[in-house]
Design a protein around this motif. Sequence first.
Motif, PDB file in Angstrom:
ATOM      1  N   LEU A  40      -3.346   2.554   5.561  1.00  0.00           N
ATOM      2  CA  LEU A  40      -2.935   3.243   4.345  1.00  0.00           C
ATOM      3  C   LEU A  40      -4.153   3.234   3.428  1.00  0.00           C
ATOM      4  CD1 LEU A  40      -0.828   4.462   2.400  1.00  0.00           C
ATOM      5  CD2 LEU A  40      -0.207   2.128   1.783  1.00  0.00           C
ATOM      6  N   VAL A  41      -4.754   4.395   3.216  1.00  0.00           N
ATOM      7  CA  VAL A  41      -5.967   4.506   2.399  1.00  0.00           C
ATOM      8  C   VAL A  41      -5.620   4.444   0.915  1.00  0.00           C
ATOM      9  CG1 VAL A  41      -7.932   5.977   1.800  1.00  0.00           C
ATOM     10  CG2 VAL A  41      -7.164   5.820   4.182  1.00  0.00           C
ATOM     11  N   SER A  42      -4.575   5.172   0.528  1.00  0.00           N
ATOM     12  CA  SER A  42      -4.176   5.168  -0.880  1.00  0.00           C
ATOM     13  C   SER A  42      -2.731   5.608  -1.020  1.00  0.00           C
ATOM     14  CB  SER A  42      -5.081   6.089  -1.711  1.00  0.00           C
ATOM     15  OG  SER A  42      -4.888   7.436  -1.328  1.00  0.00           O
ATOM     16  N   ASP A  43      -2.169   5.245  -2.152  1.00  0.00           N
ATOM     17  CA  ASP A  43      -0.845   5.738  -2.542  1.00  0.00           C
ATOM     18  C   ASP A  43      -0.948   6.145  -4.012  1.00  0.00           C
ATOM     19  OD1 ASP A  43      -1.103   3.135  -3.462  1.00  0.00           O
ATOM     20  OD2 ASP A  43       0.965   2.584  -3.049  1.00  0.00           O
ATOM     21  N   THR A  44      -0.718   7.419  -4.249  1.00  0.00           N
ATOM     22  CA  THR A  44      -0.916   7.990  -5.577  1.00  0.00           C
ATOM     23  C   THR A  44       0.400   8.524  -6.125  1.00  0.00           C
ATOM     24  OG1 THR A  44      -3.127   8.682  -4.880  1.00  0.00           O
ATOM     25  CG2 THR A  44      -2.243   9.690  -6.880  1.00  0.00           C
ATOM     26  N   GLU A  45       0.773   8.048  -7.305  1.00  0.00           N
ATOM     27  CA  GLU A  45       1.974   8.585  -7.944  1.00  0.00           C
ATOM     28  C   GLU A  45       1.669   9.978  -8.472  1.00  0.00           C
ATOM     29  OE1 GLU A  45       3.205   5.682 -10.861  1.00  0.00           O
ATOM     30  OE2 GLU A  45       4.226   4.497  -9.325  1.00  0.00           O
ATOM     31  N   GLU A  46       2.657  10.876  -8.355  1.00  0.00           N
ATOM     32  CA  GLU A  46       2.473  12.276  -8.748  1.00  0.00           C
ATOM     33  C   GLU A  46       3.744  12.826  -9.384  1.00  0.00           C
ATOM     34  OE1 GLU A  46       1.410  14.243  -5.104  1.00  0.00           O
ATOM     35  OE2 GLU A  46      -0.670  13.604  -5.245  1.00  0.00           O
ATOM     36  N   ASP A  47       3.656  14.081  -9.813  1.00  0.00           N
ATOM     37  CA  ASP A  47       4.806  14.841 -10.323  1.00  0.00           C
ATOM     38  C   ASP A  47       5.540  14.081 -11.433  1.00  0.00           C
ATOM     39  OD1 ASP A  47       4.306  16.883  -8.443  1.00  0.00           O
ATOM     40  OD2 ASP A  47       5.412  15.771  -6.922  1.00  0.00           O
ATOM     41  N   ALA A  53       6.702   8.811 -12.662  1.00  0.00           N
ATOM     42  CA  ALA A  53       6.346   9.508 -11.425  1.00  0.00           C
ATOM     43  C   ALA A  53       7.606   9.854 -10.643  1.00  0.00           C
ATOM     44  CB  ALA A  53       5.437   8.632 -10.573  1.00  0.00           C
ATOM     45  N   GLU A  54       7.616  11.045 -10.077  1.00  0.00           N
ATOM     46  CA  GLU A  54       8.756  11.477  -9.275  1.00  0.00           C
ATOM     47  C   GLU A  54       8.450  11.480  -7.781  1.00  0.00           C
ATOM     48  OE1 GLU A  54      10.078  15.202 -10.862  1.00  0.00           O
ATOM     49  OE2 GLU A  54      10.856  14.264 -12.684  1.00  0.00           O
ATOM     50  N   SER A  55       7.174  11.282  -7.430  1.00  0.00           N
ATOM     51  CA  SER A  55       6.809  11.250  -6.016  1.00  0.00           C
ATOM     52  C   SER A  55       5.555  10.388  -5.808  1.00  0.00           C
ATOM     53  CB  SER A  55       6.558  12.665  -5.485  1.00  0.00           C
ATOM     54  OG  SER A  55       5.450  13.241  -6.137  1.00  0.00           O
ATOM     55  N   ILE A  56       5.337  10.036  -4.563  1.00  0.00           N
ATOM     56  CA  ILE A  56       4.143   9.304  -4.166  1.00  0.00           C
ATOM     57  C   ILE A  56       3.503  10.068  -3.012  1.00  0.00           C
ATOM     58  CG2 ILE A  56       3.212   7.166  -3.189  1.00  0.00           C
ATOM     59  CD1 ILE A  56       5.532   5.671  -4.451  1.00  0.00           C
ATOM     60  N   ASN A  57       2.198  10.232  -3.096  1.00  0.00           N
ATOM     61  CA  ASN A  57       1.454  10.840  -2.007  1.00  0.00           C
ATOM     62  C   ASN A  57       0.650   9.732  -1.326  1.00  0.00           C
ATOM     63  OD1 ASN A  57       0.347  12.714  -0.265  1.00  0.00           O
ATOM     64  ND2 ASN A  57      -1.313  13.226  -1.649  1.00  0.00           N
ATOM     65  N   TYR A  58       0.981   9.465  -0.070  1.00  0.00           N
ATOM     66  CA  TYR A  58       0.267   8.461   0.708  1.00  0.00           C
ATOM     67  C   TYR A  58      -0.824   9.153   1.514  1.00  0.00           C
ATOM     68  CZ  TYR A  58       4.316   5.457  -0.157  1.00  0.00           C
ATOM     69  OH  TYR A  58       5.307   4.721  -0.745  1.00  0.00           O
ATOM     70  N   LEU A  59      -1.992   8.563   1.537  1.00  0.00           N
ATOM     71  CA  LEU A  59      -3.071   9.034   2.393  1.00  0.00           C
ATOM     72  C   LEU A  59      -3.212   8.031   3.526  1.00  0.00           C
ATOM     73  CD1 LEU A  59      -5.366  11.014   2.997  1.00  0.00           C
ATOM     74  CD2 LEU A  59      -6.831   9.628   1.509  1.00  0.00           C
ATOM     75  N   ILE A  60      -2.952   8.495   4.735  1.00  0.00           N
ATOM     76  CA  ILE A  60      -2.987   7.661   5.939  1.00  0.00           C
ATOM     77  C   ILE A  60      -4.166   8.102   6.796  1.00  0.00           C
ATOM     78  CG2 ILE A  60      -1.757   7.030   8.057  1.00  0.00           C
ATOM     79  CD1 ILE A  60      -0.247   6.087   5.620  1.00  0.00           C
TER      80      ILE A  60
END
Length: 115
Positions: A40-47, A53-60
């Motif tokens: 898991l490179v990063s987890d970024t809260e968004e929206d 935050a209403e969502s999380i974008n995970y970078l795998i």
Amino acid sequence: MDIVEKVDDVLSTLLKPLGIESFYGWYDKDINDTHVTFILVSDTEEDYSDDEAESINYLIQVDIWSKQNMETLKENIKATMKTLDNCTYESGADLYEDDVKIYHKALRFNFWVEI
């Protein structure tokens, strides 16, 4: 099931019949057989709405390590990862680790989850 478990499950389902090991973490220099790692490179809260935050974008990142150039395996992993809901392919790199004489294919995926 969290994101790491989902990725582990989908990769294991693809790779076990091929006799390829996969695990969470970095490349194991003591393994000369083809293997796959993921992190898991990063987890970024968004929206955001009302400062929440209403969502999380995970970078795998999924990495293929092999003494052979595994282009077919790369394409199979891309297709398999995209079967996960809200998972898209972001980018990749075909590398060769000259110090250990091993091919390294790095694949990055975005995985969006509503909170």
